[in-house]
Scaffold this active site. Structure first.
Site, mmCIF file in Angstrom:
data_model
loop_
_atom_site.group_PDB
_atom_site.id
_atom_site.type_symbol
_atom_site.label_atom_id
_atom_site.label_comp_id
_atom_site.label_asym_id
_atom_site.label_seq_id
_atom_site.Cartn_x
_atom_site.Cartn_y
_atom_site.Cartn_z
ATOM 1 N N TYR A 188 60.130 -3.356 -6.932
ATOM 2 C CA TYR A 188 59.449 -3.354 -5.620
ATOM 3 C C TYR A 188 59.419 -4.755 -5.003
ATOM 4 O O TYR A 188 59.569 -4.923 -3.798
ATOM 5 C CB TYR A 188 58.017 -2.830 -5.761
ATOM 6 C CG TYR A 188 57.914 -1.327 -5.810
ATOM 7 C CD1 TYR A 188 58.117 -0.547 -4.669
ATOM 8 C CD2 TYR A 188 57.612 -0.667 -6.992
ATOM 9 C CE1 TYR A 188 58.018 0.838 -4.712
ATOM 10 C CE2 TYR A 188 57.511 0.714 -7.049
ATOM 11 C CZ TYR A 188 57.715 1.461 -5.907
ATOM 12 O OH TYR A 188 57.629 2.823 -5.957
ATOM 13 N N ARG B 28 45.784 12.160 -1.517
ATOM 14 C CA ARG B 28 46.000 12.769 -0.208
ATOM 15 C C ARG B 28 46.010 14.289 -0.136
ATOM 16 O O ARG B 28 46.054 14.837 0.943
ATOM 17 C CB ARG B 28 47.301 12.225 0.387
ATOM 18 C CG ARG B 28 47.174 10.775 0.769
ATOM 19 C CD ARG B 28 48.464 10.251 1.323
ATOM 20 N NE ARG B 28 49.462 10.137 0.270
ATOM 21 C CZ ARG B 28 50.674 9.624 0.460
ATOM 22 N NH1 ARG B 28 51.044 9.236 1.649
ATOM 23 N NH2 ARG B 28 51.520 9.515 -0.540
ATOM 24 N N ARG C 264 39.989 8.427 4.284
ATOM 25 C CA ARG C 264 41.219 7.706 4.657
ATOM 26 C C ARG C 264 41.299 7.498 6.176
ATOM 27 O O ARG C 264 41.726 6.441 6.650
ATOM 28 C CB ARG C 264 42.427 8.505 4.146
ATOM 29 C CG ARG C 264 43.793 7.944 4.458
ATOM 30 C CD ARG C 264 44.073 6.723 3.615
ATOM 31 N NE ARG C 264 45.333 6.092 3.964
ATOM 32 C CZ ARG C 264 45.492 5.257 4.991
ATOM 33 N NH1 ARG C 264 44.475 4.978 5.791
ATOM 34 N NH2 ARG C 264 46.655 4.697 5.222
ATOM 35 N N ARG D 203 47.830 10.928 -9.916
ATOM 36 C CA ARG D 203 47.429 10.868 -8.494
ATOM 37 C C ARG D 203 46.355 11.914 -8.151
ATOM 38 O O ARG D 203 46.354 12.461 -7.051
ATOM 39 C CB ARG D 203 48.631 11.039 -7.566
ATOM 40 C CG ARG D 203 49.755 10.059 -7.812
ATOM 41 C CD ARG D 203 49.574 8.816 -6.976
ATOM 42 N NE ARG D 203 50.732 7.943 -7.085
ATOM 43 C CZ ARG D 203 51.452 7.559 -6.058
ATOM 44 N NH1 ARG D 203 51.155 7.956 -4.846
ATOM 45 N NH2 ARG D 203 52.467 6.744 -6.228
ATOM 46 N N ASP E 16 46.390 0.808 -6.813
ATOM 47 C CA ASP E 16 47.838 1.019 -6.749
ATOM 48 C C ASP E 16 48.528 0.012 -7.662
ATOM 49 O O ASP E 16 47.995 -1.077 -7.886
ATOM 50 C CB ASP E 16 48.343 0.849 -5.316
ATOM 51 C CG ASP E 16 49.740 1.428 -5.180
ATOM 52 O OD1 ASP E 16 49.856 2.643 -4.955
ATOM 53 O OD2 ASP E 16 50.723 0.675 -5.332
HETATM 54 O O1 1CP Z 1 44.386 9.249 -8.732
HETATM 55 C C1 1CP Z 1 45.345 8.477 -8.701
HETATM 56 O O2 1CP Z 1 46.184 8.478 -9.618
HETATM 57 C C2 1CP Z 1 45.496 7.600 -7.512
HETATM 58 C C3 1CP Z 1 45.712 6.135 -7.786
HETATM 59 C C4 1CP Z 1 47.168 5.703 -7.622
HETATM 60 C C5 1CP Z 1 48.069 5.410 -8.648
HETATM 61 C C6 1CP Z 1 47.857 5.605 -10.138
HETATM 62 C C7 1CP Z 1 47.825 5.428 -6.383
HETATM 63 C C8 1CP Z 1 47.228 5.610 -5.054
HETATM 64 N N1 1CP Z 1 49.071 4.928 -6.680
HETATM 65 C C9 1CP Z 1 49.256 4.920 -8.047
HETATM 66 C C10 1CP Z 1 50.422 4.439 -8.800
HETATM 67 C C11 1CP Z 1 51.693 4.164 -8.092
HETATM 68 N N2 1CP Z 1 51.878 3.616 -6.854
HETATM 69 C C12 1CP Z 1 52.973 4.330 -8.686
HETATM 70 C C13 1CP Z 1 53.219 4.762 -10.123
HETATM 71 C C14 1CP Z 1 53.116 6.209 -10.345
HETATM 72 C C15 1CP Z 1 54.146 7.070 -9.679
HETATM 73 O O3 1CP Z 1 55.328 6.937 -9.991
HETATM 74 O O4 1CP Z 1 53.731 7.885 -8.847
HETATM 75 C C16 1CP Z 1 53.937 3.922 -7.744
HETATM 76 C C17 1CP Z 1 55.442 3.921 -7.909
HETATM 77 C C18 1CP Z 1 53.239 3.474 -6.595
HETATM 78 C C19 1CP Z 1 53.841 2.872 -5.369
HETATM 79 C C20 1CP Z 1 53.362 3.523 -4.137
HETATM 80 N N3 1CP Z 1 52.108 3.360 -3.612
HETATM 81 C C21 1CP Z 1 54.061 4.426 -3.309
HETATM 82 C C22 1CP Z 1 55.466 4.963 -3.561
HETATM 83 C C23 1CP Z 1 56.474 4.221 -2.794
HETATM 84 C C24 1CP Z 1 57.855 4.698 -3.157
HETATM 85 O O5 1CP Z 1 58.505 4.036 -3.972
HETATM 86 O O6 1CP Z 1 58.275 5.725 -2.630
HETATM 87 C C25 1CP Z 1 53.208 4.796 -2.259
HETATM 88 C C26 1CP Z 1 53.495 5.686 -1.095
HETATM 89 C C27 1CP Z 1 51.954 4.128 -2.477
HETATM 90 C C28 1CP Z 1 50.721 4.232 -1.678
HETATM 91 C C29 1CP Z 1 49.634 4.993 -2.328
HETATM 92 N N4 1CP Z 1 49.131 4.744 -3.608
HETATM 93 C C30 1CP Z 1 48.087 5.588 -3.863
HETATM 94 C C31 1CP Z 1 47.897 6.426 -2.711
HETATM 95 C C32 1CP Z 1 46.831 7.484 -2.561
HETATM 96 C C33 1CP Z 1 48.875 6.041 -1.763
HETATM 97 C C34 1CP Z 1 49.052 6.614 -0.392
HETATM 98 C C35 1CP Z 1 48.401 5.736 0.622
HETATM 99 C C36 1CP Z 1 47.646 6.474 1.688
HETATM 100 O O7 1CP Z 1 46.771 7.307 1.425
HETATM 101 O O8 1CP Z 1 47.931 6.175 2.855
#
Ligand code: 1CP
Length: 353
Positions: free
Chosen positions: A154, A31, A40, A27, A77
């Protein structure tokens, strides 16, 4: 396709000699960075950023301008795959991800399509092509997907969950139908990753974020089996080089020997285990990514440096270690601390190579 200038990350996964330990951060684009938050704020939803080729490319490059990272990752994502399968993904500011059409019954599973990623996920391929053009081979670009089990969780839970009761209910009451669902997701993931390879990525990471909620036999049957299929079916090379693969798991350290056996080049581990113990257990089968607790980045510079030194020493001499956090970086991390972290990994790892 570009020849890589900095190939430390690739060499470390292949356990070839490196001058210092490579580092990237799960990540890393996101953020905790003020420049991300600025972009954003101009969009009301996260998915529209993921689908905007120029903006997603810019966000992928942001962390590389600040830090000496050894790899870039595409900004996207894991849930774009179920979106492309017709579930209608949305992100709620407070509740997180959800679907307009979650999987609720057998008929929903039967209806799930096998898609053409060049059509349904063409925006991801365009983002990859644009990032590659900008990077010009300066560092490798990592592509990714969620694991079949994590995506299925999911899709059935309709977002995140505390106890994953809905998917576990299907798993224990009608395993055959869950296998049908996992089969389709697996096929779509393989198509997706192969399209990413054709578009120009240099490495792949699979996120099995929710494998750790299963017991051993369920983990083998419903997660590992499908990950093995993916490892066997992704292309593994483009016109000029090998495409190494990493499998990140969370809460699965008790099954490392099994996970090391299914054909990935490296394992990403969380901070619940000493990395030296991981190395002893997996031997020469795979490289290891990890595994600093993301919360260490809340500490003072000296404490961050000490933790980095400790992990490097635990891993010990030689290649095969890709430094990373044990899970995604926390969104309230101070960006200055990330500089200290990245530079410490480079500076203090030289003595181990
Ligand atoms: O640089 C990077 O790595 C960013 C790209 C990225 C990646 C690789 C994002 C952006 N998401 C992910 C993978 C991701 N998404 C995973 C696997 C890795 C991990 O375990 O962290 C998972 C489970 C998700 C699902 C997801 N997407 C969640 C979690 C939900 C939960 O189960 O609690 C959330 C909150 C997101 C949204 C998201 N994805 C990415 C960002 C920056 C965000 C936040 C959105 C925003 O800015 O409003």
């Amino acid at each position: 396709m570009y020849q890589l200038k900095n190939d430390r990350y690739i060499r470390a996964i292949l356990r070839k000699p490196v001058d210092m330990t490579p580092i990237w951060i799960m990540r890393q684009a996101g953020r905790y960075l003020p420049e991300y938050k600025k972009i954003r704020a101009e969009f009301d939803n996260f998915l529209s950023i993921c689908k905007n080729v120029d903006v997603a490319c810019e966000i992928s490059l942001q962390p590389l301008r600040r830090y000496n990272l050894d790899a870039a990752i595409i900004f996207s994502d894991i849930l774009v795959v179920p979106d492309a399968m017709g579930l209608g993904l949305y992100f709620d500011e407070k509740k997180g991800p959800g679907f307009l059409y979650p999987v609720t019954c057998q008929a929903d599973i039967k209806r799930l399509p096998i898609y053409d990623p060049e059509q349904e996920l063409s925006y991801v391929m365009n983002i990859i092509r644009m990032i590659c053009k900008n990077l010009k081979g300066s560092v490798p670009l990592i592509g990714f997907s969620g694991s079949p089990w994590t995506l299925a969780a999911y899709m059935v839970q309709n977002g995140s969950s505390k106890n994953f009761n809905k998917i576990k209910k299907i798993m224990y009451s009608d395993p055959i139908i869950l296998h049908k669902m996992l089969d389709k997701i697996t096929e779509n993931i393989i198509l997706y990753l192969n399209a990413q390879i054709c578009a120009g990525i240099n490495s792949i990471i699979l996120f099995d974020t929710w494998g750790g909620i299963l017991n051993y036999s369920a983990y083998r049957e419903f997660s590992l089996y499908y990950l093995k299929k993916i490892a066997a079916n992704v292309l593994r090379k483009n016109e000029i080089s090998y495409i190494p693969t990493i499998l990140f798991t969370k809460g699965c350290n008790q099954w490392l020997e099994d996970i090391a056996d299914i054909g990935f080049d490296a394992l990403g581990v969380d901070w619940g285990i000493n990395i030296g113990d991981v190395r002893r257990r997996v031997g020469n089968k795979v490289a290891i990514q990890g595994n600093m607790d993301p919360s260490v980045l809340y500490a003072s510079p000296q404490k961050i440096i000490n933790e980095v030194k400790m992990i490097l020493a635990s891993y010990g001499k030689g290649s095969g270690h890709i430094f990373n956090l044990g899970h995604g970086i926390n969104q309230d991390t101070a960006p200055e601390n990330v500089s200290i972290f990245v530079d410490a990994v480079h500076n203090f790892s030289k003595q181990w190579h």
